[in-house]
Design an enzyme around this catalytic site. Structure first.
Site, PDB file in Angstrom:
ATOM      1  N   LYS A   8     -14.272  20.747  -0.526  1.00  0.00           N
ATOM      2  CA  LYS A   8     -12.882  20.421  -0.869  1.00  0.00           C
ATOM      3  C   LYS A   8     -12.791  18.911  -1.049  1.00  0.00           C
ATOM      4  CE  LYS A   8      -9.964  19.227   2.186  1.00  0.00           C
ATOM      5  NZ  LYS A   8     -10.392  19.237   3.497  1.00  0.00           N
TER       6      LYS A   8
ATOM      7  N   ASP B 134      -1.282  -0.512   6.326  1.00  0.00           N
ATOM      8  CA  ASP B 134      -1.460   0.034   7.667  1.00  0.00           C
ATOM      9  C   ASP B 134      -2.869   0.537   7.940  1.00  0.00           C
ATOM     10  OD1 ASP B 134      -1.488   2.204   6.008  1.00  0.00           O
ATOM     11  OD2 ASP B 134      -0.128   3.425   7.206  1.00  0.00           O
TER      12      ASP B 134
ATOM     13  N   ASP C 288       0.858  -1.173   0.000  1.00  0.00           N
ATOM     14  CA  ASP C 288       0.000   0.000   0.000  1.00  0.00           C
ATOM     15  C   ASP C 288       0.898   1.228   0.000  1.00  0.00           C
ATOM     16  OD1 ASP C 288      -2.643   1.314   0.367  1.00  0.00           O
ATOM     17  OD2 ASP C 288      -1.673   1.998   2.205  1.00  0.00           O
TER      18      ASP C 288
END
EC number: 7.2.2.6
Length: 734
Positions: free
Chosen positions: A436, A569, A341
């Site tokens: 945003k 993680d 990842d």
């Protein structure tokens, strides 16, 4: 509860060129269990292993090793035979007693190797336990049941249960594994990882997990306990290093079957020799037959197998990696594909705002102010970094709490949380809305309101992505109550930088030399993924990946015959970590990721898998090399003993007595002594492991046969001859 950005701790790294979250070098003076590992062969451990060698003579403990259990039974038979010889006043009683003594020493030496390996782990476990003795926790009464505003109570850390909420402030030790649900703090993890640099742990996101035994060095956090007593991270580590959870791996099981088969075969060979010896008039005593059997069965590898496995797990812990089983370690030695990842593994993961790029015709100050407002409620590191950078650029204004209080008096106010569906966040202040998010998500929102993305913004988005950054687009709709102005406006693009960890390209090159293909998996767009992949030096990448995409890629690799390892993680990595053959979770990641993986890297270094692979390969190579040496030993001892035993009856066998041994007695005794001594001599190699070199399987096999095959044949000839010459100097033993 919202944490004030002004309360955030200052970066501890004074250099602006090096990220504050960069891993620090190892401290010179290791603390706790790290120091104990450095002293693995100290006098204290050796002395402690000696009495354990006698305790392990218990047949209930010996039965796990069929070879050494056979030697123990043979030793008992020899003791009985010696007693009979003493009663009969046999002239061979001294010879039999010496052989029996060395048979007992053979078992004790095997037990010593296992006890020494276990002692190394127990020394680490004792130092880990020492850090938790007498630890008290500040538990919130009733907080786990959602009563809120709970008072604190002081309880021993072992009494904490999953779901309890505890308060930790500067100077407190985290009492158990958990996740931060409120606040932000600097955490000293050196007691667990050995690293001296503190790390930031905060509520929300993928860096909320904390480990019991670490220390809070700033601010205040509320931690939800995620493990029951006995199931914490340190508890699992203690059980691992003590060998309490060590189970037989598939390779060990196969070797176990081989050793049992060889023991049965050589037992049959020894039994068959008895009638032939009777016919020839050379009847061997029971002690000699036991000695012959012990010398022929693979006692060397049988004695060292437990130590090899325990030492392999110990080496893994020395590299600050916790594995749930030896199976995972051995599988790591055979993996061919590594999926990583990107965020938090290849990159540091804390993407930070580094620039504001206003849209054409939009004043920079207006854009920065809007970006700040859209990020006020964003508790992620990225959102906080936008607020920080806006403040540095002169954009100041009311806090989120102040806006909420003002809105309560003047009009509506709402926080828009980020979701995987919208991929946007922001807030609504009266009739004005700020958003945003990802460029594609904001573009969809703007188009639904009748607007569009300006070409200049699209160019900025592509430019940031092609450079490996992450673009976030800011837009506003401030004309809901004014139809003539009811058109959304795209104000500009925020540039988030994702920093690739230093030296990672070299580490991936090392993986490539080991025959492991690396694949980076990220949710970023293809341009960003390609730029990061090129900089990091991975072999392939999968962009815009969902958790389902990760699972699909892993299963496709496995279907193609590959053994797959996955590092990650985040909670979204948990399904892939569980599906991979080897799943390595970062200690800095979420509890879900740790529970799904079969390994946890305490240093949160994804390239640690190189060390894990090397340890797995070293474990397999060490076991294979010593098995080769042991079998070759048996062949050599066979040619040393059999001719010497029967040369008096069959003079023609003298041609096979190439060692020129003094007598049948000295031949048997020399072989028994060598058989015991070689175990002690190989204990350091079993604990240290055969050095792994990244070579092909054919090269490794060739080296194994040349070094340990030939060496296993030559060593007994030399060793037995030297012992025979020494025995010739002792009356009654030749």
């Amino acid at each position: 509860m919202t944490t004030s950005h002004d309360a955030r701790p200052l970066a501890t790294n004074p250099s602006p060129d090096v990220p504050s979250h960069a891993p620090a070098p190892r401290v010179t003076e290791l603390s706790g269990h790290a120091y104990k590992r450095r002293k693995a062969f100290n006098r204290e451990l050796v002395l402690a292993a000696i009495p354990q060698s006698f305790i392990k003579l218990d047949p209930r403990q010996m039965r796990h090793s069929p070879v050494m259990f056979t030697v123990l039974v043979g030793t008992v038979v020899s003791v009985v035979a010696c007693a009979a010889q003493i009663i009969q006043a046999s002239p061979d009683v001294v010879f039999s007693l010496v052989i029996t003594l060395w048979l007992l020493l053979t078992v004790l030496f095997a037990n010593f190797s296992e006890a020494l390996a276990e002692g190394r782990g127990k020394a680490q476990a004792d130092s880990l336990r020492a850090g938790r003795q007498g630890l008290l926790a500040r538990r919130l009464k009733g907080a786990a049941r959602g009563e809120g505003n709970a008072a604190e109570e002081s309880v021993p850390a072992p009494e904490l249960r999953k779901g309890d909420l505890v308060v930790c402030e500067a100077g407190d030790v985290v009492p158990s594994d958990g996740e931060i649900v409120e606040g932000l703090a600097m955490i000293d993890e050196s007691a667990i990882t050995g690293e001296s640099a503190p790390v930031v742990r905060e509520s929300g996101g993928d860096r909320s997990a904390v480990t019991g035994g670490t220390k809070v060095i700033s601010d205040r956090v509320v931690v939800r306990i995620t493990a029951d007593p006995g199931q914490t991270f340190i508890d699992r580590m203690i059980a691992l290093v003590e060998g309490a959870e060590r189970q037989m791996t598939p390779n060990e099981a196969a070797l176990h079957v081989l050793l049992v088969a060889l023991t049965i075969v050589f037992l049959a060979v020894t039994v068959v020799l008895v009638p032939f010896a009777n016919l020839a008039g050379a009847v061997p005593s029971p002690v000699v037959l036991v000695a012959l059997l012990v010398c022929l069965i693979p006692t060397t590898i049988g004695a060292l197998v437990p130590a090899i496995g325990i030492a392999g797990m110990d080496r893994l812990v020395q590299h600050n990696v916790l594995a749930t089983s030896g199976r995972a370690v051995e599988t790591a030695g055979d993996i061919t594909t590594l999926l990583l990842d990107k965020t938090g593994t290849i990159t540091f993961g804390n993407r930070r705002a580094v620039d504001f790029l206003p849209a054409p015709g939009v004043p920079e100050a207006e854009f920065i102010a809007a970006a700040r407002l859209a990020s006020l409620a964003d508790e992620t590191p990225e959102g906080r970094s936008i607020v920080d950078l806006a403040g540095e650029r002169g954009a100041t204004g009311p806090s989120l709490d102040e806006l909420a209080r003002s809105a309560g008096q003047q009009g509506a106010f709402a926080v828009v949380e980020f979701s995987a569906m919208t991929r946007m966040s922001g807030l609504d202040e009266g009739k004005r809305r700020y958003r945003k998010g990802a460029a594609s998500a904001v573009a969809r929102w703007v188009r639904e309101l009748g607007g569009d993305i300006p070409p200049g913004v699209r160019d900025d988005v592509d430019s940031i992505a092609s450079d490996g950054g992450t673009p976030l687009v800011v837009a506003t709709d401030d004309g809901v109550d004014q139809p003539e102005r009811h058109r959304p406006r795209v104000l500009g693009t925020v540039h988030l930088a994702d920093v690739v960890k230093p030296g990672i390209a070299d580490r991936f090159a090392a993986l490539r030399r080991m025959g492991i293909r690396t694949v980076m998996i990220t949710g970023d767009n293809r341009l960003t993924a390609a730029a990061i992949a090129k900089e990091a030096g991975v072999d392939d990448y999968l962009a815009e990946a969902t958790p389902e995409d990760k699972l699909t890629r892993i299963r496709a690799e496995q279907k193609a015959g590959q053994l797959v390892a996955m590092t990650g993680d985040g909670t979204n990595d948990a399904p892939a970590l569980a599906a991979a053959d080897v799943g390595v979770a970062m200690n800095s990641g979420t509890q879900a990721a740790k529970e799904a993986a079969n390994m946890v890297d305490l240093d949160s270094d994804p390239t640690k898998l190189i060390d894990v692979v090397a340890i797995g390969k070293q474990l397999l190579i060490t076991r294979g090399s010593l098995t080769t040496f042991s079998v070759a030993n048996d062949v050599a001892k066979y040619f040393a003993i059999i001719p010497a035993l029967f040369v008096a009856v069959f003079p023609g066998l003298s041609l096979l007595n190439v060692m020129g041994l003094t007598s049948p007695k000295s031949a048997v005794l020399a072989a028994v002594i060598f058989n015991a001594i070689i175990i002690v001599l190989l204990v350091p190699l079993a604990l240290r492991g055969v050095r792994y070199r990244p070579v092909t399987a054919q090269q490794a096999l060739r080296r194994n046969l040349l070094v340990y095959g030939v060496g296993g044949i030559v060593a007994p000839f030399i060793g037995i001859k030297i012992i025979d010459l020494l025995l010739a100097l002792v009356p009654g033993l030749h």
